[in-house]
Design an enzyme around this catalytic site. Structure first.
Site, PDB file in Angstrom:
ATOM      1  N   GLU A 146      -2.403  -3.383 -22.005  1.00  0.00           N
ATOM      2  CA  GLU A 146      -2.047  -4.012 -20.729  1.00  0.00           C
ATOM      3  C   GLU A 146      -0.572  -4.444 -20.725  1.00  0.00           C
ATOM      4  O   GLU A 146       0.127  -4.284 -19.727  1.00  0.00           O
ATOM      5  CB  GLU A 146      -2.985  -5.194 -20.452  1.00  0.00           C
ATOM      6  CG  GLU A 146      -2.710  -5.981 -19.194  1.00  0.00           C
ATOM      7  CD  GLU A 146      -2.758  -5.175 -17.902  1.00  0.00           C
ATOM      8  OE1 GLU A 146      -3.171  -4.009 -17.920  1.00  0.00           O
ATOM      9  OE2 GLU A 146      -2.331  -5.720 -16.867  1.00  0.00           O
ATOM     10  N   ASN A 179      -4.372   7.091   7.292  1.00  0.00           N
ATOM     11  CA  ASN A 179      -4.383   6.830   5.852  1.00  0.00           C
ATOM     12  C   ASN A 179      -5.446   7.740   5.260  1.00  0.00           C
ATOM     13  O   ASN A 179      -6.559   7.783   5.766  1.00  0.00           O
ATOM     14  CB  ASN A 179      -4.739   5.355   5.621  1.00  0.00           C
ATOM     15  CG  ASN A 179      -5.001   5.033   4.171  1.00  0.00           C
ATOM     16  OD1 ASN A 179      -4.457   5.676   3.280  1.00  0.00           O
ATOM     17  ND2 ASN A 179      -5.832   4.041   3.922  1.00  0.00           N
ATOM     18  N   LYS A 220       2.257  -3.117 -18.070  1.00  0.00           N
ATOM     19  CA  LYS A 220       3.045  -4.022 -17.220  1.00  0.00           C
ATOM     20  C   LYS A 220       4.534  -3.706 -17.373  1.00  0.00           C
ATOM     21  O   LYS A 220       5.253  -3.612 -16.397  1.00  0.00           O
ATOM     22  CB  LYS A 220       2.825  -5.496 -17.594  1.00  0.00           C
ATOM     23  CG  LYS A 220       1.536  -6.138 -17.158  1.00  0.00           C
ATOM     24  CD  LYS A 220       1.367  -6.364 -15.681  1.00  0.00           C
ATOM     25  CE  LYS A 220       0.714  -5.201 -14.990  1.00  0.00           C
ATOM     26  NZ  LYS A 220      -0.712  -5.100 -15.021  1.00  0.00           N
ATOM     27  N   ARG A 276       0.812  -1.219   0.000  1.00  0.00           N
ATOM     28  CA  ARG A 276       0.000   0.000   0.000  1.00  0.00           C
ATOM     29  C   ARG A 276       0.847   1.271   0.000  1.00  0.00           C
ATOM     30  O   ARG A 276       0.332   2.374  -0.145  1.00  0.00           O
ATOM     31  CB  ARG A 276      -0.914   0.015   1.230  1.00  0.00           C
ATOM     32  CG  ARG A 276      -1.877  -1.134   1.284  1.00  0.00           C
ATOM     33  CD  ARG A 276      -2.709  -1.074   2.531  1.00  0.00           C
ATOM     34  NE  ARG A 276      -3.592   0.072   2.520  1.00  0.00           N
ATOM     35  CZ  ARG A 276      -4.802   0.083   1.982  1.00  0.00           C
ATOM     36  NH1 ARG A 276      -5.276  -0.989   1.409  1.00  0.00           N
ATOM     37  NH2 ARG A 276      -5.535   1.176   2.033  1.00  0.00           N
ATOM     38  N   GLU A 308       5.489  -0.175 -15.896  1.00  0.00           N
ATOM     39  CA  GLU A 308       5.251  -0.108 -14.452  1.00  0.00           C
ATOM     40  C   GLU A 308       6.373  -0.749 -13.631  1.00  0.00           C
ATOM     41  O   GLU A 308       6.779  -0.217 -12.607  1.00  0.00           O
ATOM     42  CB  GLU A 308       3.923  -0.840 -14.192  1.00  0.00           C
ATOM     43  CG  GLU A 308       3.446  -0.867 -12.781  1.00  0.00           C
ATOM     44  CD  GLU A 308       2.079  -1.569 -12.673  1.00  0.00           C
ATOM     45  OE1 GLU A 308       1.768  -2.433 -13.516  1.00  0.00           O
ATOM     46  OE2 GLU A 308       1.339  -1.248 -11.738  1.00  0.00           O
ATOM     47  N   LYS A 364      -0.271  -0.178  -4.347  1.00  0.00           N
ATOM     48  CA  LYS A 364      -1.266  -1.112  -4.869  1.00  0.00           C
ATOM     49  C   LYS A 364      -2.671  -0.519  -4.855  1.00  0.00           C
ATOM     50  O   LYS A 364      -3.437  -0.695  -5.797  1.00  0.00           O
ATOM     51  CB  LYS A 364      -1.231  -2.377  -4.003  1.00  0.00           C
ATOM     52  CG  LYS A 364      -2.202  -3.458  -4.428  1.00  0.00           C
ATOM     53  CD  LYS A 364      -1.672  -4.198  -5.620  1.00  0.00           C
ATOM     54  CE  LYS A 364      -2.590  -5.313  -6.064  1.00  0.00           C
ATOM     55  NZ  LYS A 364      -2.329  -5.635  -7.481  1.00  0.00           N
ATOM     56  N   HIS A 381      -0.384   7.174 -38.726  1.00  0.00           N
ATOM     57  CA  HIS A 381      -0.884   8.541 -38.548  1.00  0.00           C
ATOM     58  C   HIS A 381       0.007   9.340 -37.605  1.00  0.00           C
ATOM     59  O   HIS A 381      -0.437  10.355 -37.052  1.00  0.00           O
ATOM     60  CB  HIS A 381      -2.332   8.501 -38.053  1.00  0.00           C
ATOM     61  CG  HIS A 381      -3.252   7.833 -39.029  1.00  0.00           C
ATOM     62  ND1 HIS A 381      -3.602   8.412 -40.227  1.00  0.00           N
ATOM     63  CD2 HIS A 381      -3.822   6.606 -39.021  1.00  0.00           C
ATOM     64  CE1 HIS A 381      -4.380   7.583 -40.908  1.00  0.00           C
ATOM     65  NE2 HIS A 381      -4.512   6.462 -40.192  1.00  0.00           N
ATOM     66  N   TRP A 441       2.722   5.986   1.871  1.00  0.00           N
ATOM     67  CA  TRP A 441       2.836   6.437   0.484  1.00  0.00           C
ATOM     68  C   TRP A 441       2.633   7.940   0.573  1.00  0.00           C
ATOM     69  O   TRP A 441       1.545   8.412   0.891  1.00  0.00           O
ATOM     70  CB  TRP A 441       1.778   5.778  -0.386  1.00  0.00           C
ATOM     71  CG  TRP A 441       1.904   6.123  -1.835  1.00  0.00           C
ATOM     72  CD1 TRP A 441       2.767   5.565  -2.731  1.00  0.00           C
ATOM     73  CD2 TRP A 441       1.144   7.084  -2.568  1.00  0.00           C
ATOM     74  NE1 TRP A 441       2.589   6.124  -3.979  1.00  0.00           N
ATOM     75  CE2 TRP A 441       1.602   7.059  -3.903  1.00  0.00           C
ATOM     76  CE3 TRP A 441       0.123   7.967  -2.232  1.00  0.00           C
ATOM     77  CZ2 TRP A 441       1.073   7.886  -4.893  1.00  0.00           C
ATOM     78  CZ3 TRP A 441      -0.405   8.787  -3.215  1.00  0.00           C
ATOM     79  CH2 TRP A 441       0.067   8.740  -4.537  1.00  0.00           C
TER      80      TRP A 441
END
Ligand code: M6R
Length: 610
Positions: free
Chosen positions: A483, A100, A487, A27, A490, A605, A506, A74
């Protein structure tokens, strides 16, 4: 964001709090700290960076005590530093708070407190809470906390301790998750279930504006206004081992390998005995209701949003209802056109993502029915939605989502067939074909991981020193390209972008030059000719092309520099298979670049702030 733990019981709190923080580190991991009550005073230990830094200053003897709180941060207000780390104490160290969320009116409160001679030592919004408690304390912590909460604006979950009432923790929730774990005369407070799973499966899940007063004699639940709350104990069906690495080097790799089993759980109980029907016992939707929907909105963030893009293809194809897919952080700021004839599907692994929750509330306020697709049972988004379907992926700890994504896809496959059955837009034969193909997917994923992992680990060598990579695809393959690129960037920090393959010419084609890595996802037979042309366009610019293709497609395979084959399935179901090699590629590239795979920089997360 941020993980909170608290413990009160007769065991040493230090190791219980540290273990809880370890489970919550996903977290946030900018700093960590614990505070324990011991012999008339509170001892606070804090360190910048990961939990391992805190572990280094804690010994087998210190700190002592059987009551305490902990926090993994965080950073939102104030950079990662020791003064900005939690737990926070007030002017005279008599009170301790871990928090939090965000206190939106903290500047105004801080100014008022400073005028009253309160001395602030951090740049955080949190510190106002502990000074306010100091100001309001008249011998009873829960009463002080009630008066403080009345002054706070924003989203928060916090736990407070007072030296004068050492055998007590007071926990409050407003828009940030908080649970209380229950064991014989031992009680745990935490932001999320994995932190308590080792000790108990029985929890209270606090709702907004609720407070828990936790002592060794038990837990008293009330509203912040003081009304008693009678709540059922929720028994978690997760196994403690699910939140452990079980011999894998990283949670991400473990979670990739868990995907076949996770898929089986998503399917389990959702097919009729003769495999002719999809069943969702948990849903209360009549054919008339499905018929009524003129539009479906799918709203989510990040990887969950990407699952929605795949779902658009499925739902439009099988259910024949127009589908819009929206990024949750944009959705409510553009006055979306929803009414009672709209079905809004919100998707969230954690069930706590602030933007997705806000989108859910926006959709409800406009009269739309809201269906949540979630993983964490009892989390806020499923609880606020009109209806819920769980993906049953089990706890996902790595910041990079893998098994939750694949299970979101599986649930969307099942839902699309289910809706199509209700609406009468699918034949019995087609239903049986799709169900058979769906049932094969868990084994196919298992085989694919087995067959391709070593090859992909080697292939990763050619990406290690790259600065950028491009993912291209058409149709559902484009959704998977998005996706795959997320991945890779990240966890490996390589700039990766996904393009609808036909769109390259284009503009983006200007970036393709000799040896630029392109990953071409080419599994859609019906548009293979077009995709083949796009592959040739990048090859003509001397890009290095790795293809993810269906086994046996010789023509496309021959033209590629490298090939990863996926087993054959129904064209609209390929996405569950296609994404697996891309997850493995991201993992092995990040591993070889020495990146922090489970806890990538700047991320967390669960994003519970806007
Ligand atoms: O918990 P949620 O599904 O609501 O989370 C949404 C995103 O934050 C999440 O999918 C994020 O993009 C992942 N880290 C991607 O791997």
């Amino acid at each position: 964001m941020c993980g909170i733990v608290g413990y009160i019981g007769d065991s040493t709190a230090r190791s219980i709090l540290m273990d809880g923080l370890n489970k919550l580190e996903y977290r946030g991991y900018d700093s960590a700290g614990i505070a324990l009550y011991n012999q008339g005073q509170v001892e606070v230990y804090k360190q910048v960076g990961k939990l391992e830094n805190l572990e280094q200053v804690i010994t087998d003897e210190k700190p002592q005590g059987t009551v305490g709180v902990g926090h993994t941060r965080w950073a939102t207000h104030g950079r990662p530093s020791v003064p900005n780390s939690h737990p926070h104490t007030g002017c005279d160290d008599d009170f301790v708070v871990v928090h939090n969320g965000i206190i939106e009116n903290y500047l105004q409160l801080k100014e008022e407190l400073q005028e009253g001679e309160h001395l602030f030592t951090s740049e955080t919004d949190t510190e106002v809470i502990v000074h306010l408690i100091e100001e309001e304390y008249r011998g009873n912590l829960e009463s002080a906390v009630r008066r403080v909460v009345a002054k706070l604006e924003g989203s928060y979950a916090f736990v407070a301790m007072a030296v004068q009432e050492p055998q007590k923790l007071v926990a409050v929730r407003q828009d940030s998750p908080l649970i209380i774990g229950l064991k014989d005369q031992e009680y745990f407070v935490a932001s999320d279930i994995p932190a308590v799973l080792k000790h108990t499966k029985d929890v209270y899940i606090l709702d907004d504006e609720e407070m828990a007063v936790v002592t060794q004699n038990g837990v008293e639940l009330s509203t912040v206004e003081g009304e008693t709350v009678d709540k059922e104990v929720f028994t978690v069906d997760w196994d403690p081992g699910m939140a452990e690495k079980s011999g894998y080097e990283h949670f991400m790799l473990k979670e990739i390998h868990e995907q076949p089993e996770a898929l089986r759980r998503a399917i389990s109980g959702r097919l009729s005995n003769d495999n002719s029907q999809v069943i969702f016992d948990e849903l209360n939707l009549s054919p008339a209701e499905i018929e009524k929907y003129e539009k479906i909105y799918i709203v989510a963030c990040g990887t969950a949003y990407h699952s929605g893009i795949v779902a658009k293809y499925l739902l439009e194809d099988l259910v024949e209802i127009p589908v819009e897919v929206d990024i949750a952080s944009e959705f409510r700021y553009r006055d979306p056109l929803l009414d009672e004839n709209t079905l809004a599907i919100v998707v969230s692994q954690s069930g706590e993502t602030a933007d997705t929750l806000a989108a859910l509330r926006e959709a409800k306020s406009k009269g739309a029915q809201v269906l949540a697709i979630g993983n964490v049972v009892g989390s806020t988004i499923p609880r606020e939605a009109d209806q819920v379907v769980y993906i049953h992926a089990g706890p996902e700890i790595a910041v990079a989502s893998t098994k939750a994504y694949i299970n979101m896809l599986m649930v969307f496959y099942l839902l699309s067939i289910y809706f199509a059955q209700l609406k009468g837009t699918i034949s019995a034969t087609r239903t049986e074909e799709l169900i058979q193909a769906l049932k094969n997917l868990p084994n196919q994923v298992a085989q694919l991981i087995k067959d391709s992992e070593d090859t992909i680990a080697k292939l990763a060598d050619s990406y290690v020193d790259q600065n950028s990579a491009f993912f291209i695809g058409r149709g559902v393959d484009y959704a998977i390209a998005l996706e795959g690129a997320l991945k890779l960037k990240e966890i490996s920090y390589i700039y990766a972008e996904a393009y609808a393959a036909g769109e390259l010419k284009h503009g983006t084609l200007a970036l393709i030059e000799e040896d630029v890595p392109v990953i071409a996802i080419a599994t859609q037979e019906s548009i293979m000719d077009k995709m083949f042309s796009n592959i040739q366009e990048v090859q003509a610019r001397e890009a290095h092309v790795t293809g993810v293709v269906l086994a046996g497609n010789e023509e496309v395979t021959r033209s590629l520099d490298r090939v990863i084959e996926i087993p054959s399935t129904e064209e609209i179901l390929t996405s569950i298979l296609t994404v697996v090699p891309l997850q493995l590629l991201a993992y092995y590239v990040a591993l070889k670049r020495g990146c922090d795979i489970d806890q990538p920089r700047n991320l967390a997360k669960s994003v519970t702030v806007e």
